[in-house]
Design a protein around this motif. Structure first.
Motif, short mmCIF file in Angstrom:
data_model
loop_
_atom_site.label_atom_id
_atom_site.label_comp_id
_atom_site.label_asym_id
_atom_site.label_seq_id
_atom_site.Cartn_x
_atom_site.Cartn_y
_atom_site.Cartn_z
N ASP A 3 0.86 -1.18 0.00
CA ASP A 3 0.00 0.00 0.00
C ASP A 3 0.90 1.23 0.00
O ASP A 3 1.52 1.56 1.01
N TYR A 4 0.98 1.89 -1.11
CA TYR A 4 1.91 3.00 -1.29
C TYR A 4 1.38 4.33 -0.77
O TYR A 4 2.16 5.27 -0.60
N PHE A 5 0.08 4.42 -0.55
CA PHE A 5 -0.51 5.70 -0.18
C PHE A 5 -1.39 5.55 1.05
O PHE A 5 -2.08 4.55 1.22
N SER A 6 -1.39 6.58 1.86
CA SER A 6 -2.30 6.62 3.01
C SER A 6 -3.71 6.91 2.49
O SER A 6 -3.90 7.29 1.33
N ALA A 7 -4.70 6.75 3.34
CA ALA A 7 -6.08 7.04 2.96
C ALA A 7 -6.21 8.51 2.53
O ALA A 7 -6.89 8.82 1.54
N GLU A 8 -5.54 9.41 3.23
CA GLU A 8 -5.59 10.83 2.89
C GLU A 8 -4.95 11.09 1.52
O GLU A 8 -5.47 11.87 0.73
N GLU A 9 -3.84 10.43 1.26
CA GLU A 9 -3.18 10.60 -0.04
C GLU A 9 -4.04 10.05 -1.18
O GLU A 9 -4.14 10.68 -2.25
N LYS A 10 -4.67 8.92 -0.95
CA LYS A 10 -5.58 8.37 -1.96
C LYS A 10 -6.71 9.34 -2.25
O LYS A 10 -7.08 9.55 -3.41
N GLU A 11 -7.24 9.95 -1.21
CA GLU A 11 -8.33 10.91 -1.40
C GLU A 11 -7.84 12.14 -2.17
O GLU A 11 -8.56 12.66 -3.02
N PHE A 31 -2.95 4.47 -12.79
CA PHE A 31 -2.65 3.05 -12.57
C PHE A 31 -1.32 2.96 -11.83
O PHE A 31 -0.30 3.49 -12.28
N ILE A 32 -1.35 2.28 -10.68
CA ILE A 32 -0.17 2.11 -9.83
C ILE A 32 0.11 0.62 -9.68
O ILE A 32 -0.78 -0.16 -9.37
#
Length: 145
Positions: A3-11, A31-32
């Motif tokens: 998981d490369y991103f936090s929930a905040e970063e994904k948002e 696409f990651i």
């Protein structure tokens, strides 16, 4: 898959996609995946672009931002409608700007800026028309292996 991103970063990334598409009929997807094996990042982005059926938009104006996190490879692949408007040089400049952010360990900032820039280019060439436009592709982040 890491998981490369936090929930905040994904948002933040999802919001960047939504904002980029707000004023245009164009579509942007992200696409990651961890690695880009056996092909160049551009070839992989092109392969994924067609797998995701991004070539099915009415104006052929979909754009895929591709990142192989572990390999530190990026590509931007635009369908023929937008590619004819902005040229190969535009995509290369966007990649270079993104890589500058990545080198400073600001991956999310670099992705958000790239998505915003693509949104602006799409707006310039394919402005939103409330009578005919609809969201043709999901506004999400696609995670590969």
């Amino acid at each position: 898959m890491k998981d490369y991103f936090s929930a905040e970063e994904k948002e933040r990334l999802l919001e960047a996609i939504r904002l980029a598409e707000q004023r245009t009929s164009g579509e942007v997807r992200l696409f990651i995946e961890s690695r880009c094996k056996y092909v160049s990042a551009v070839d992989r982005a092109q392969e994924l672009f067609f797998e995701l059926k991004m070539d099915k938009t009415a104006d052929r104006n979909g754009t895929l931002v591709y990142v192989a996190m572990e390999d530190r490879q990026v590509a931007v692949f635009g369908d023929e409608g937008i590619h004819q408007k902005v040229s190969q040089k535009y995509w290369e400049e966007e990649i270079n700007k993104m890589l500058l952010h990545f080198k400073q360990m600001h991956v999310v900032d670099g992705l958000c800026q790239c998505i915003a820039d693509i949104g602006e280019a799409l707006y310039q060439h394919f402005p939103y028309n409330s009578q005919t436009d609809k969201n043709e592709l999901p506004d999400d982040i696609v995670f590969g292996k």
